[in-house]
Design a protein around this motif. Structure first.
Motif, PDB file in Angstrom:
ATOM      1  N   PHE A   7      -1.366   4.600   0.532  1.00 18.58           N
ATOM      2  CA  PHE A   7      -0.227   5.191   1.251  1.00 18.58           C
ATOM      3  C   PHE A   7       1.089   4.708   0.641  1.00 18.58           C
ATOM      4  O   PHE A   7       1.955   4.157   1.318  1.00 18.58           O
ATOM      5  CB  PHE A   7      -0.294   4.868   2.749  1.00 18.58           C
ATOM      6  CG  PHE A   7      -1.498   5.456   3.446  1.00 18.58           C
ATOM      7  CD1 PHE A   7      -1.730   6.823   3.403  1.00 18.58           C
ATOM      8  CD2 PHE A   7      -2.404   4.648   4.108  1.00 18.58           C
ATOM      9  CE1 PHE A   7      -2.852   7.379   4.027  1.00 18.58           C
ATOM     10  CE2 PHE A   7      -3.524   5.183   4.728  1.00 18.58           C
ATOM     11  CZ  PHE A   7      -3.748   6.554   4.691  1.00 18.58           C
ATOM     12  N   ASN A   8       1.198   4.922  -0.647  1.00 15.17           N
ATOM     13  CA  ASN A   8       2.407   4.537  -1.359  1.00 15.17           C
ATOM     14  C   ASN A   8       3.571   5.412  -0.922  1.00 15.17           C
ATOM     15  O   ASN A   8       3.387   6.546  -0.465  1.00 15.17           O
ATOM     16  CB  ASN A   8       2.181   4.692  -2.865  1.00 15.17           C
ATOM     17  CG  ASN A   8       3.259   4.036  -3.688  1.00 15.17           C
ATOM     18  OD1 ASN A   8       3.930   3.117  -3.239  1.00 15.17           O
ATOM     19  ND2 ASN A   8       3.442   4.507  -4.911  1.00 15.17           N
ATOM     20  N   ARG A   9       4.780   4.891  -1.057  1.00 11.39           N
ATOM     21  CA  ARG A   9       5.974   5.645  -0.695  1.00 11.39           C
ATOM     22  C   ARG A   9       7.173   5.059  -1.421  1.00 11.39           C
ATOM     23  O   ARG A   9       7.157   3.903  -1.832  1.00 11.39           O
ATOM     24  CB  ARG A   9       6.219   5.595   0.811  1.00 11.39           C
ATOM     25  CG  ARG A   9       6.491   4.198   1.355  1.00 11.39           C
ATOM     26  CD  ARG A   9       6.858   4.212   2.830  1.00 11.39           C
ATOM     27  NE  ARG A   9       7.008   2.869   3.370  1.00 11.39           N
ATOM     28  CZ  ARG A   9       8.114   2.140   3.288  1.00 11.39           C
ATOM     29  NH1 ARG A   9       9.185   2.631   2.642  1.00 11.39           N
ATOM     30  NH2 ARG A   9       8.186   0.930   3.825  1.00 11.39           N
ATOM     31  N   PRO A  10       8.238   5.852  -1.579  1.00 11.21           N
ATOM     32  CA  PRO A  10       9.481   5.300  -2.120  1.00 11.21           C
ATOM     33  C   PRO A  10      10.061   4.262  -1.167  1.00 11.21           C
ATOM     34  O   PRO A  10       9.878   4.350   0.049  1.00 11.21           O
ATOM     35  CB  PRO A  10      10.396   6.528  -2.224  1.00 11.21           C
ATOM     36  CG  PRO A  10       9.485   7.701  -2.168  1.00 11.21           C
ATOM     37  CD  PRO A  10       8.327   7.298  -1.322  1.00 11.21           C
ATOM     38  N   VAL A  28       0.287  -1.155  -9.571  1.00 10.16           N
ATOM     39  CA  VAL A  28      -0.026  -2.384  -8.856  1.00 10.16           C
ATOM     40  C   VAL A  28      -0.772  -2.058  -7.565  1.00 10.16           C
ATOM     41  O   VAL A  28      -0.509  -1.036  -6.935  1.00 10.16           O
ATOM     42  CB  VAL A  28       1.279  -3.144  -8.528  1.00 10.16           C
ATOM     43  CG1 VAL A  28       1.026  -4.342  -7.651  1.00 10.16           C
ATOM     44  CG2 VAL A  28       1.964  -3.578  -9.808  1.00 10.16           C
ATOM     45  N   ASP A  29      -1.704  -2.926  -7.159  1.00 14.88           N
ATOM     46  CA  ASP A  29      -2.402  -2.713  -5.890  1.00 14.88           C
ATOM     47  C   ASP A  29      -1.915  -3.669  -4.800  1.00 14.88           C
ATOM     48  O   ASP A  29      -2.566  -3.844  -3.770  1.00 14.88           O
ATOM     49  CB  ASP A  29      -3.914  -2.827  -6.062  1.00 14.88           C
ATOM     50  CG  ASP A  29      -4.355  -4.158  -6.647  1.00 14.88           C
ATOM     51  OD1 ASP A  29      -3.543  -5.108  -6.664  1.00 14.88           O
ATOM     52  OD2 ASP A  29      -5.514  -4.253  -7.085  1.00 14.88           O
ATOM     53  N   THR A  30      -0.754  -4.300  -5.030  1.00 15.03           N
ATOM     54  CA  THR A  30      -0.152  -5.216  -4.075  1.00 15.03           C
ATOM     55  C   THR A  30       1.270  -4.768  -3.790  1.00 15.03           C
ATOM     56  O   THR A  30       1.997  -4.381  -4.703  1.00 15.03           O
ATOM     57  CB  THR A  30      -0.141  -6.653  -4.645  1.00 15.03           C
ATOM     58  OG1 THR A  30      -1.472  -7.020  -5.011  1.00 15.03           O
ATOM     59  CG2 THR A  30       0.373  -7.638  -3.608  1.00 15.03           C
ATOM     60  N   THR A  31       1.682  -4.845  -2.530  1.00 14.98           N
ATOM     61  CA  THR A  31       2.985  -4.340  -2.146  1.00 14.98           C
ATOM     62  C   THR A  31       4.114  -5.277  -2.558  1.00 14.98           C
ATOM     63  O   THR A  31       3.914  -6.469  -2.783  1.00 14.98           O
ATOM     64  CB  THR A  31       3.061  -4.146  -0.625  1.00 14.98           C
ATOM     65  OG1 THR A  31       2.772  -5.396   0.025  1.00 14.98           O
ATOM     66  CG2 THR A  31       2.075  -3.107  -0.159  1.00 14.98           C
ATOM     67  N   TRP A  38      13.107  -2.561  -6.330  1.00 13.76           N
ATOM     68  CA  TRP A  38      11.965  -1.721  -6.658  1.00 13.76           C
ATOM     69  C   TRP A  38      12.201  -0.294  -6.152  1.00 13.76           C
ATOM     70  O   TRP A  38      12.994  -0.074  -5.233  1.00 13.76           O
ATOM     71  CB  TRP A  38      10.686  -2.262  -6.018  1.00 13.76           C
ATOM     72  CG  TRP A  38      10.255  -3.612  -6.501  1.00 13.76           C
ATOM     73  CD1 TRP A  38      10.405  -4.795  -5.850  1.00 13.76           C
ATOM     74  CD2 TRP A  38       9.590  -3.917  -7.728  1.00 13.76           C
ATOM     75  NE1 TRP A  38       9.881  -5.828  -6.594  1.00 13.76           N
ATOM     76  CE2 TRP A  38       9.363  -5.314  -7.750  1.00 13.76           C
ATOM     77  CE3 TRP A  38       9.160  -3.149  -8.812  1.00 13.76           C
ATOM     78  CZ2 TRP A  38       8.736  -5.954  -8.810  1.00 13.76           C
ATOM     79  CZ3 TRP A  38       8.520  -3.790  -9.871  1.00 13.76           C
ATOM     80  CH2 TRP A  38       8.315  -5.169  -9.869  1.00 13.76           C
ATOM     81  N   LYS A  39      11.465   0.639  -6.723  1.00 10.12           N
ATOM     82  CA  LYS A  39      11.581   2.033  -6.305  1.00 10.12           C
ATOM     83  C   LYS A  39      10.432   2.467  -5.404  1.00 10.12           C
ATOM     84  O   LYS A  39      10.566   3.426  -4.651  1.00 10.12           O
ATOM     85  CB  LYS A  39      11.624   2.948  -7.539  1.00 10.12           C
ATOM     86  CG  LYS A  39      12.843   2.727  -8.419  1.00 10.12           C
ATOM     87  CD  LYS A  39      12.803   3.635  -9.639  1.00 10.12           C
ATOM     88  CE  LYS A  39      14.022   3.403 -10.532  1.00 10.12           C
ATOM     89  NZ  LYS A  39      13.974   4.264 -11.753  1.00 10.12           N
ATOM     90  N   GLU A  40       9.275   1.772  -5.531  1.00  8.62           N
ATOM     91  CA  GLU A  40       8.109   2.168  -4.751  1.00  8.62           C
ATOM     92  C   GLU A  40       7.471   0.962  -4.081  1.00  8.62           C
ATOM     93  O   GLU A  40       7.623  -0.172  -4.521  1.00  8.62           O
ATOM     94  CB  GLU A  40       7.070   2.847  -5.651  1.00  8.62           C
ATOM     95  CG  GLU A  40       7.498   4.179  -6.229  1.00  8.62           C
ATOM     96  CD  GLU A  40       6.380   4.807  -7.043  1.00  8.62           C
ATOM     97  OE1 GLU A  40       5.761   5.764  -6.547  1.00  8.62           O
ATOM     98  OE2 GLU A  40       6.114   4.325  -8.155  1.00  8.62           O
ATOM     99  N   ARG A  41       6.727   1.245  -3.025  1.00 10.51           N
ATOM    100  CA  ARG A  41       6.017   0.191  -2.301  1.00 10.51           C
ATOM    101  C   ARG A  41       4.955  -0.451  -3.189  1.00 10.51           C
ATOM    102  O   ARG A  41       4.765  -1.662  -3.178  1.00 10.51           O
ATOM    103  CB  ARG A  41       5.361   0.799  -1.052  1.00 10.51           C
ATOM    104  CG  ARG A  41       4.693  -0.192  -0.122  1.00 10.51           C
ATOM    105  CD  ARG A  41       4.197   0.515   1.117  1.00 10.51           C
ATOM    106  NE  ARG A  41       3.534  -0.421   2.023  1.00 10.51           N
ATOM    107  CZ  ARG A  41       2.332  -0.242   2.543  1.00 10.51           C
ATOM    108  NH1 ARG A  41       1.651   0.869   2.253  1.00 10.51           N
ATOM    109  NH2 ARG A  41       1.800  -1.124   3.360  1.00 10.51           N
ATOM    110  N   PHE A  42       4.247   0.372  -3.974  1.00 12.69           N
ATOM    111  CA  PHE A  42       3.290  -0.103  -4.975  1.00 12.69           C
ATOM    112  C   PHE A  42       3.810   0.342  -6.346  1.00 12.69           C
ATOM    113  O   PHE A  42       3.571   1.479  -6.751  1.00 12.69           O
ATOM    114  CB  PHE A  42       1.895   0.491  -4.745  1.00 12.69           C
ATOM    115  CG  PHE A  42       1.203   0.024  -3.495  1.00 12.69           C
ATOM    116  CD1 PHE A  42       0.335  -1.053  -3.516  1.00 12.69           C
ATOM    117  CD2 PHE A  42       1.398   0.677  -2.281  1.00 12.69           C
ATOM    118  CE1 PHE A  42      -0.323  -1.473  -2.370  1.00 12.69           C
ATOM    119  CE2 PHE A  42       0.751   0.262  -1.128  1.00 12.69           C
ATOM    120  CZ  PHE A  42      -0.108  -0.818  -1.171  1.00 12.69           C
ATOM    121  N   PRO A  43       4.518  -0.506  -7.074  1.00 11.61           N
ATOM    122  CA  PRO A  43       5.155  -0.081  -8.325  1.00 11.61           C
ATOM    123  C   PRO A  43       4.150   0.331  -9.406  1.00 11.61           C
ATOM    124  O   PRO A  43       3.039  -0.210  -9.495  1.00 11.61           O
ATOM    125  CB  PRO A  43       5.929  -1.332  -8.763  1.00 11.61           C
ATOM    126  CG  PRO A  43       6.100  -2.140  -7.518  1.00 11.61           C
ATOM    127  CD  PRO A  43       4.868  -1.886  -6.705  1.00 11.61           C
TER     128      PRO A  43
END
Length: 475
Positions: free
Chosen positions: A228-231, A68-71, A88-93
């Motif tokens: 800048f994705n992150r858990p 996904v490109d949306t937070t 969710w597990k990530e900022r951008f799943p």
């Protein structure tokens, strides 16, 4: 609780009456939400879905790196019984998380019991005598429905150019949106990726570190920005829920042009000093995703001088990540290929670094195009034949209208294909004349390609996006 999800034989397990109030085509975000709403209001409603489970584009797009490109929590349903206990597990799943999310949605809303899976709609013909649509399915059944709602999405029909010799290639080739569920082995292989749109960017950065050799066929440089994705910890999400912020985030989506939780600033960028503009760009950049584009001042998209300034900022960032001077010019040219943001920007995390690898080649299709596929690979117009084990077709879609026109739809005055052959005409992006009681969302002339999909596909606010729903519910 065990999720009520469909099996691969679900096409025959769902009861499908011959007469319905509403028939939905598609069971992604839009189809699920409409089924949920119509069912609550007492309408007889079913959905037809070509896939074996819910999810729409997130079922089909299983290619490496699909994300996904949306937070979060912007990219999800605002239905409380769904979001209150989902984490969710990530900022951008990624695609796998979206697949799990739709199973959760199914568990909570019991959607699958009213969906006919593994089935395609072949045709829909309007009967002026009965004022109903006769919809024919590929399993031989015909359904007569008062309202026909097309929830086919804007990227449901894959597009593959008519490459000469395409079927002669003896290796493995797949379009990204028809990627096998079991995956494709690319480790150590000779791989080609055709296309550098959003899908191409994701595939390239995902498989680049593990392939033997990679050839990227690029038509236009992608002005991609880092996400800048992150858990994301469960406790972080729970705190936002406990503080009542989730409904506020969802409300914010309705207040912005693009259905996100941020939007353009109307104040002209030129009102800021050069130093203040640079600080602003840096602040937006580190927030990741589309912020540098869609959270900026509005005139970066309308004033050529300001747009040049933003492109120069982006280019500086990209060049710092690309070692080879020639590759720098291919990926981040001194002369911008188009105004920054006028072609949908993609999000990435390691895209540009991939081209620093010695086993990665960029084929500039503005210099040498694809002439033909061969049994061993691809021959370009300069006469060079490159041999591959795997070819990845990131060539996009017959977008926006393709999901509709691939169905043989006939109204009282002819087919929708013929009507749109000379130019697209719709009413508020939800219907078109001469096709009574047929509607769609997230399709032609809607916000669609420049909007947060889940919000635009399911919005029931007083707006053109929901005009068809308001009409049906008051008819």
């Amino acid at each position: 609780m065990t999720p009520r999800v469909a099996t691969t034989t679900a096409s025959t397990t769902t009861n499908l009456p011959e007469q319905l109030d509403v028939l939905l085509v598609g069971a992604g975000f839009a189809g699920i939400y409409q089924l949920y709403e119509f069912r609550k209001r007492g309408y007889s409603v079913k959905a037809i879905e070509a896939a074996s489970e819910l999810g729409g584009t997130w079922h089909w797009n299983r290619y490496p790196g699909a994300r996904v490109d949306t937070t979060i929590p912007i990219y999800e349903f605002s239905i409380e019984e769904v979001w209150k206990d989902w984490t969710w597990k990530e900022r951008f799943p990624g695609q796998g998380e979206l697949e799990a999310y739709f199973k959760h949605v199914d568990e909570k809303l019991d959607i699958s019991r009213d969906v006919v899976f593994n089935t395609r709609v072949l045709s829909a013909k309007f009967n002026a005598r009965t004022d109903r649509w006769a919809v024919t399915l590929d399993d031989g059944r015909t359904v007569h429905t008062r309202f026909l709602s097309l929830c086919t999405g804007f990227a449901s029909k894959p597009y593959t150019p008519a490459f000469k010799g395409f079927d002669t290639f003896q290796g493995v080739k797949h379009h990204t949106s028809r990627w096998p569920k079991e995956g494709v082995e690319v480790k150590g292989k000779r791989v080609a990726v055709i296309g550098t749109g959003a899908t191409g960017v994701q595939v390239i950065q995902e498989i680049g570190p593990v392939v033997g050799n990679l050839s990227v066929f690029q038509r236009t440089p992608n002005l991609a920005v880092p996400m800048f994705n992150r858990p994301v910890e469960a406790k972080e999400q729970q705190q936002l829920k406990d503080e009542g912020l989730y409904p506020i985030y969802y409300k914010r989506r309705t207040q912005t042009y693009i259905g996100l939780d941020y939007t353009w600033t109307p104040k002209p960028l030129v009102d800021l000093t050069p130093e203040a503009r640079r600080i602003l760009f840096e602040e937006l950049w580190v927030q990741g995703g589309f912020r540098i584009w869609l959270g900026n001042h509005e005139d970066v998209g309308t004033d050529p001088v300001r747009n040049d300034e933003l492109y120069a900022f982006w280019r500086t960032k990209a060049l710092a990540r690309i070692k080879d001077k020639k590759m720098q010019e291919k990926l981040a040219p001194a002369v911008k290929p188009h105004p920054f943001g006028h072609k949908r920007i993609s999000c990435e995390h390691s895209y540009f670094e991939i081209f620093n690898q010695s086993n990665v080649e960029l084929v500039d299709m503005s210099e040498t195009d694809i002439a033909e596929f061969t049994p061993k690979g691809i021959r370009t117009t300069d006469g060079v034949e490159r041999e591959f084990d795997v070819i990845v077709l990131a060539t996009g879609f017959d977008s926006v209208t393709g999901g509709i026109t691939q169905i043989d739809i006939e109204g009282p005055k002819g087919t929708v294909r013929d009507k749109w052959a000379q130019g697209l005409r719709t009413y508020l992006g939800v219907s078109t004349a001469d096709f009574p009681n047929m509607f769609w969302v997230y399709g032609p002339h809607g916000p669609t390609a420049f909007c947060n999909g889940p919000y635009c596909a399911v919005s029931t606010l007083p707006s053109p996006r929901s005009a068809f729903l308001a009409f049906i519910l008051t008819y």
